[in-house]
Every structure is written in structure tokens, then in C-alpha cells.
Design an enzyme around this catalytic site. Structure first.
Site, PDB file in Angstrom:
ATOM      1  N   ARG A 247      57.822  77.249  27.815  1.00 43.56           N
ATOM      2  CA  ARG A 247      58.264  77.554  29.169  1.00 43.56           C
ATOM      3  C   ARG A 247      59.523  78.416  29.120  1.00 43.56           C
ATOM      4  O   ARG A 247      60.482  78.067  28.437  1.00 43.56           O
ATOM      5  CB  ARG A 247      58.564  76.244  29.917  1.00 43.56           C
TER       6      ARG A 247
ATOM      7  N   HIS B 192      65.112  80.688  37.723  1.00 41.98           N
ATOM      8  CA  HIS B 192      65.925  79.670  37.051  1.00 41.98           C
ATOM      9  C   HIS B 192      67.400  80.058  37.267  1.00 41.98           C
ATOM     10  O   HIS B 192      68.129  80.342  36.320  1.00 41.98           O
ATOM     11  CB  HIS B 192      65.555  79.561  35.573  1.00 41.98           C
TER      12      HIS B 192
ATOM     13  N   GLU C 138      64.507  73.378  39.693  1.00 41.06           N
ATOM     14  CA  GLU C 138      65.572  72.509  40.186  1.00 41.06           C
ATOM     15  C   GLU C 138      66.353  73.083  41.363  1.00 41.06           C
ATOM     16  O   GLU C 138      67.573  73.297  41.247  1.00 41.06           O
ATOM     17  CB  GLU C 138      66.560  72.186  39.058  1.00 41.06           C
TER      18      GLU C 138
ATOM     19  N   ASN D 169      61.791  67.565  35.922  1.00 41.55           N
ATOM     20  CA  ASN D 169      62.836  67.556  34.900  1.00 41.55           C
ATOM     21  C   ASN D 169      63.571  66.234  35.013  1.00 41.55           C
ATOM     22  O   ASN D 169      63.979  65.837  36.109  1.00 41.55           O
ATOM     23  CB  ASN D 169      63.842  68.691  35.128  1.00 41.55           C
TER      24      ASN D 169
ATOM     25  N   TYR E 236      66.451  63.478  33.002  1.00 41.63           N
ATOM     26  CA  TYR E 236      67.411  63.263  31.913  1.00 41.63           C
ATOM     27  C   TYR E 236      68.006  61.867  31.835  1.00 41.63           C
ATOM     28  O   TYR E 236      68.260  61.364  30.751  1.00 41.63           O
ATOM     29  CB  TYR E 236      68.559  64.283  32.016  1.00 41.63           C
TER      30      TYR E 236
ATOM     31  N   GLU F 269      61.075  69.454  31.693  1.00 40.56           N
ATOM     32  CA  GLU F 269      62.284  69.325  30.871  1.00 40.56           C
ATOM     33  C   GLU F 269      62.613  67.861  30.639  1.00 40.56           C
ATOM     34  O   GLU F 269      62.512  67.041  31.555  1.00 40.56           O
ATOM     35  CB  GLU F 269      63.536  69.924  31.556  1.00 40.56           C
TER      36      GLU F 269
HETATM   37  C1  PNW Z   1      68.843  71.474  33.855  1.00 41.21           C
HETATM   38  N1  PNW Z   1      73.041  67.579  36.890  1.00 41.21           N
HETATM   39  O1  PNW Z   1      70.097  71.540  34.465  1.00 41.21           O
HETATM   40  C2  PNW Z   1      68.402  72.922  33.800  1.00 41.21           C
HETATM   41  O2  PNW Z   1      67.114  73.176  34.292  1.00 41.21           O
HETATM   42  C3  PNW Z   1      68.612  73.565  32.474  1.00 41.21           C
HETATM   43  O3  PNW Z   1      68.745  74.949  32.645  1.00 41.21           O
HETATM   44  C4  PNW Z   1      69.783  72.924  31.777  1.00 41.21           C
HETATM   45  O4  PNW Z   1      70.167  73.601  30.624  1.00 41.21           O
HETATM   46  C5  PNW Z   1      69.392  71.487  31.486  1.00 41.21           C
HETATM   47  O5  PNW Z   1      68.967  70.810  32.650  1.00 41.21           O
HETATM   48  C6  PNW Z   1      70.491  70.673  30.825  1.00 41.21           C
HETATM   49  O6  PNW Z   1      71.604  70.576  31.665  1.00 41.21           O
HETATM   50  C7  PNW Z   1      70.762  70.488  35.038  1.00 41.21           C
HETATM   51  O7  PNW Z   1      74.268  67.748  37.008  1.00 41.21           O
HETATM   52  C8  PNW Z   1      72.127  70.682  35.230  1.00 41.21           C
HETATM   53  O8  PNW Z   1      72.473  66.527  37.309  1.00 41.21           O
HETATM   54  C9  PNW Z   1      72.877  69.723  35.843  1.00 41.21           C
HETATM   55  C10 PNW Z   1      72.262  68.564  36.269  1.00 41.21           C
HETATM   56  C11 PNW Z   1      70.905  68.359  36.076  1.00 41.21           C
HETATM   57  C12 PNW Z   1      70.150  69.338  35.444  1.00 41.21           C
END
Ligand code: PNW
Length: 481
Positions: free
Chosen positions: A83, A127, A173, A304, A306, A373
Site C-alpha cells: 500500500r 495521505h 485517516e 488503521n 494502533y 495499518e
Molecule cells: C497513521 N494519533 O498516523 C498514519 O496513517 C501514518 O502515516 C503514520 O505514519 C502512522 O499512523 C504512525 O503514526 C497516525 O495521534 C498519527 O492518534 C497520529 C495518530 C494516529 C495515527
């Protein structure tokens, strides 16, 4: 005591889409070269104090020049999917109209090398790198003028690259663009002075732009090109701190204000009711035609993910300023026992399973869920521990085993793309945060496969994941306190 026989093996579906993800501004470099014009991120990086160490994406991983070697590396890793995103200001340096032939050549060559290597391209149109000229002309996402411009850019991409690309993602996002770009100001365009309105306005235009691009693809390209088009949303799981009604309502609001903000219009035809009630006229509304445009406008659910928070209700303070974050009335708490990544994000694999179950239950997305992601940043102190990234391996094992569990319980997950293929420009953190399964030495631009990259190679090849029981156990839910 380590006992290999305690390993558990998870098997995934035959054609599961294993891959890795990147984004244009984070890897390409050649930012002021080859006919590309600046994006809002080039402008943002030029503002002192916005990016750690004063970094920018000016050179990044030089992927623009090194894409051929990078594709070879993806092939060596056996990735089934890759991707990446298209830089709008590289393809259309004036934001609209004239096409930059060198950008056309670059993306065409990248796509043709991916295809001859048997790697499925998954392409994000946006993006975060809006052409700066459109920001200056009419205020970018704050103006409805962006909608036809985004549609025209999308149409150009379908026309130029649609023979190669069967998986399109309109926006990555939008929550980050709106909440961080117009609420907290941590991301481009770095606004925070009207955080009670601008995040909602930008989101409204992003949703409509997404809807128009999808309609354009479906009306003019989909029959002939036969691809899918969808939207990628980011969501951390929100677990109520207690079983109290107040905490359960806080959870509902936290989900509404982030995922529901974008997913409800697409899967239910309008913003969540709680948002409309709380924000009143600060939240724009959709006409009947706009609702119809958005409803069903995603062929798959791009996710995505995390991390996770415990949430509880927070009484609205006496302060009179209205603001996107305060509007939610939610307090986020993390369990001090959780491990943290180098971003300070908590490692909570069970939250992934709960989120997947919730999306399946609430949205039942036709076309299933594509995890676009997931991954973590790991600090490197020596070159050796940069390669021996056992922290990342355990993160991936935990999250993947929980994803497998959700799948076993009926959640339709079609694929999983790790963030990221290689270390890159991590937005406000510059090059200080490393997410890659491939290490990049930013002096020499040398790439080295990390241990997590090897894990991925096995995963792609065997479709099986081996997880030590110790890691499995630590991936399971534990209540707060
Ligand atoms: C995503 N938050 O960003 C993006 O899609 C990517 O480009 C990035 O590199 C990756 O996650 C890691 O950060 C985020 O603050 C940035 O919650 C910030 C947040 C979440 C996702």
C-alpha cells in the site's frame, strides 16, 4: 522457562492479503524536484518548531529514485500486497489541470514493477499531502471548492493507473487531518484557533469529496477496470473504565466522535445522533442527495489501528470555549501496567479484537475489513538492536493472534498491512520514530531487513504465525486496577 512446545500456531485463510504500507510524503523525497509542487506538509515543515529536529520529507527514503530496489526488497520478503499513496502535488502541480509527465512515469513504473513482481498494489489517493496552492487559493479542506478538485484528481488517477490498480483508498485517516490539522494543530495545516468548528467543517468536505470520488469511479471506471474502492479510518479501541452507565456512555461517545464521525455517514447515511445533538449548528448537515451519495460508498472497511484507552465520563467544565476534543466529554486513561511503544502508545492486543468485533457488529461492512495499518515504533540505541527488534515482533504476534481470534469468531478480515514497510518520515516526529520492518540508514540510504521483516517473510510464505504462549497470555484482557 522458555518452552518451544508452548508455541501456538495460527493459520490464516488461503488468499489473505499480507503486506506493508507507506505514504508518499513519508518516503518519496524529491519533494522540490521532478516537477512536484509543495504540499501543506512542506509548508508545515518549514514552520520552526513544528517538526522534531527541524526534519522534513524533503529527502526522506529517496524512494522516488530507489523504488526499483525497494520493490525488489518487497519481492524478497514475499509481500503479497503493498500500500502506497500518490502525491497529489507531484501528479498535478497546480492542484488541477496540467499533468506532470514525470509523476505519471514514476507511478506507472512503480506499478508495473509491482505487478511483474506479483505484488498487489493498494493505492491511497490522499495521505495528507494537499497541494499548498489549493490551501492558499481557498483554504483547502475548509472550502467546498475542494470537492470537485479532489474528484478531478481522483479521476485522473483512475484514468492513468486504473489498469494496474484494483484496490483504491480515497482518504487515509480523515480523523487525523481534522482533529490534528484543525483541532490540536499538531499536523498540517496546523490550525487550532477555531477548534469548535473547523474540524467538523473539514470532515464534512472530506466525506463529500470521498463520496464524489467513489461515485466517479463507479460511474466511469469500475465496470471496465473491475477494482474496489473504499475509505481508511483510524480507531483505537475505547474500553469503559467500569461497568457504570456513565462510563459506557463515555465509550459510546468516544467511538461516535472518532470512528462514527466518518463511518456512520458511509454505513448509516448520517453523523451519529449524539454528535448532532451536542454540536448542533457547529456540525454541518447533509442534504438528502448527499446522504444518498455517502451511504454505501465503500467497497471494504479500511482500518488503521494502533492502541487502546480506558475511558470514563467527564463532566463538561465551566469553560465556555467549544472544542472538538472537549465536545466528547471523555477522559482517556491508560493502565500503568501496559507496555508502551516509542510513540508512547500503549500495547493492548485485546483492544484490537474488541474493535474488530465492534466494527463487524455495528457496521457489518460488505466486502469485509482490510487492516490497512498496524505496527509500532521502536527506539534503536545501537544498529544491532535496530535489526533485532524483538519488541516489534511481540507487538505483531500479540495483535495478529487477537486478529485471528476475531476472525475465528466471524469477523471478516480480508488482509493485514503492517505500518510500515520501512523507517520513514514520521510526521511531527520527523525521523526520530521508526516503524519499519526494514531499517533505513538515513545517511547512506541503506536498507536492512529487521527480524520483524523476517517474521513477515515467513507469514507471507507459510500463511502461519507461531506465537509463544507467554506472548499469547499477555495479549489477553485484564480489567483496569
Ligand atoms: C497513521 N494519533 O498516523 C498514519 O496513517 C501514518 O502515516 C503514520 O505514519 C502512522 O499512523 C504512525 O503514526 C497516525 O495521534 C498519527 O492518534 C497520529 C495518530 C494516529 C495515527
Amino acid at each position: 522457562l522458555l518452552n518451544v512446545r508452548d508455541d501456538k500456531v495460527f493459520t490464516f485463510p488461503e488468499n489473505f492479503l499480507w503486506g506493508a504500507a507507506t505514504a508518499a510524503y513519508q518516503i518519496e523525497g524529491a519533494a522540490a524536484k521532478e516537477g512536484r509542487s509543495p504540499s501543506i506538509w512542506d509548508a508545515f515543515c518549514a514552520v520552526p518548531g513544528k517538526i522534531q529536529n527541524g526534519d522534513s520529507g524533503a529527502t526522506a527514503c529517496e524512494h522516488y529514485y530507489r523504488y526499483s530496489d525497494d520493490v525488489q526488497l518487497m519481492k524478497d520478503l514475499g509481500l503479497r500486497a503493498y500500500r502506497f499513496s500518490i502525491s497529489w502535488s507531484r501528479l498535478l502541480p497546480q492542484g488541477r489541470g496540467r499533468l506532470n509527465p514525470r509523476a505519471f512515469d514514476f507511478y506507472s513504473s512503480l506499478l508495473s514493477e509491482l505487478c511483474t513482481s506479483g505484488i498487489t498494489p493498494i493505492v491511497t489517493l490522499y495521505h495528507w499531502d494537499l497541494p499548498q496552492c489549493l490551501e492558499e487559493e481557498y483554504g483547502g479542506w475548509l472550502s467546498a471548492k475542494i470537492i470537485p478538485d479532489f474528484e478531478a484528481f481522483a479521476s485522473t488517477c483512475f484514468q492513468c493507473f486504473g489498469t494496474f490498480v484494483k484496490h483504491w483508498i480515497t482518504l487515509n485517516e480523515p480523523w487525523c487531518c481534522c482533529a490534528l490539522g484543525y483541532g490540536s494543530g499538531e499536523h498540517a495545516p496546523g490550525k487550532s484557533s477555531n477548534a469548535g468548528q473547523e474540524p467538523y467543517l473539514a470532515a464534512h468536505h472530506m466525506l463529500l469529496a470521498h463520496g464524489r470520488a467513489v461515485k466517479c469511479y463507479r460511474d466511469q471506471y469500475q465496470a471496465e477496470q473491475g477494482g474496489l474502492i473504499g475509505l481508511t479510518l483510524n480507531m483505537d479501541w475505547k474500553e469503559p473504565m467500569s461497568a457504570s452507565e456513565a462510563d459506557r456512555q463515555a465509550q459510546a461517545r468516544a467511538l461516535d466522535w472518532q470512528l462514527g464521525w466518518f463511518a456512520d455517514p458511509v454505513y448509516k447515511g448520517d453523523y451519529p445522533e449524539a454528535m448532532r445533538a451536542r454540536c448542533r449548528d457547529r456540525l454541518p448537515s447533509f442534504s438528502k442527495e448527499e446522504q444518498a451519495l455517502l451511504l454505501g460508498s465503500s467497497d471494504f472497511f479500511g482500518l488503521n489501528h494502533y492502541s487502546t484507552d480506558f475511558v470514563s465520563g467527564e463532566e463538561k467544565g465551566s469553560e465556555t470555549t467549544e472544542n472538538y476534543f472537549a465536545d466528547q466529554g471523555v477522559k482517556n486513561t491508560s493502565d500503568p501496567r501496559w507496555l508502551r511503544t516509542d510513540m508512547g502508545w500503549d500495547v493492548v492486543p485485546w483492544g484490537f479484537e474488541r474493535l474488530l468485533n465492534w466494527i463487524q457488529k455495528v457496521y457489518s461492512p460488505k466486502g469485509g475489513i482490510l487492516v490497512t495499518e498496524n505496527g509500532c515504533a521502536v527506539r534503536e540505541t545501537t544498529e544491532q538492536d535496530a535489526i533485532n527488534d524483538s519488541f516489534r515482533i511481540e507487538y505483531l504476534q500479540g495483535y495478529l493472534s487477537q486478529m485471528h481470534k476475531a476472525m475465528a469468531n466471524g469477523v471478516d478480515v480480508k488482509g493485514y498491512l503492517v505500518w510500515s514497510f520501512m523507517d520513514n518520515f514520521e510526521w511531527a516526529f520527523g525521523y526520530a520514530k521508526r516503524f519499519g520492518i526494514v531499517r533505513v540508514d538515513f545517511e547512506s540510504q541503506q536498507r536492512t531487513v529487521k527480524d520483524s521483516g523476517r517474521l513477515f517473510r515467513t507469514l507471507c510464505k507459510e500463511n502461519k504465525l507461531k506465537v509463544p504462549s507467554r506472548v499469547l497470555a499477555s495479549a489477553e484482557f485484564v480489567p483496569f486496577n
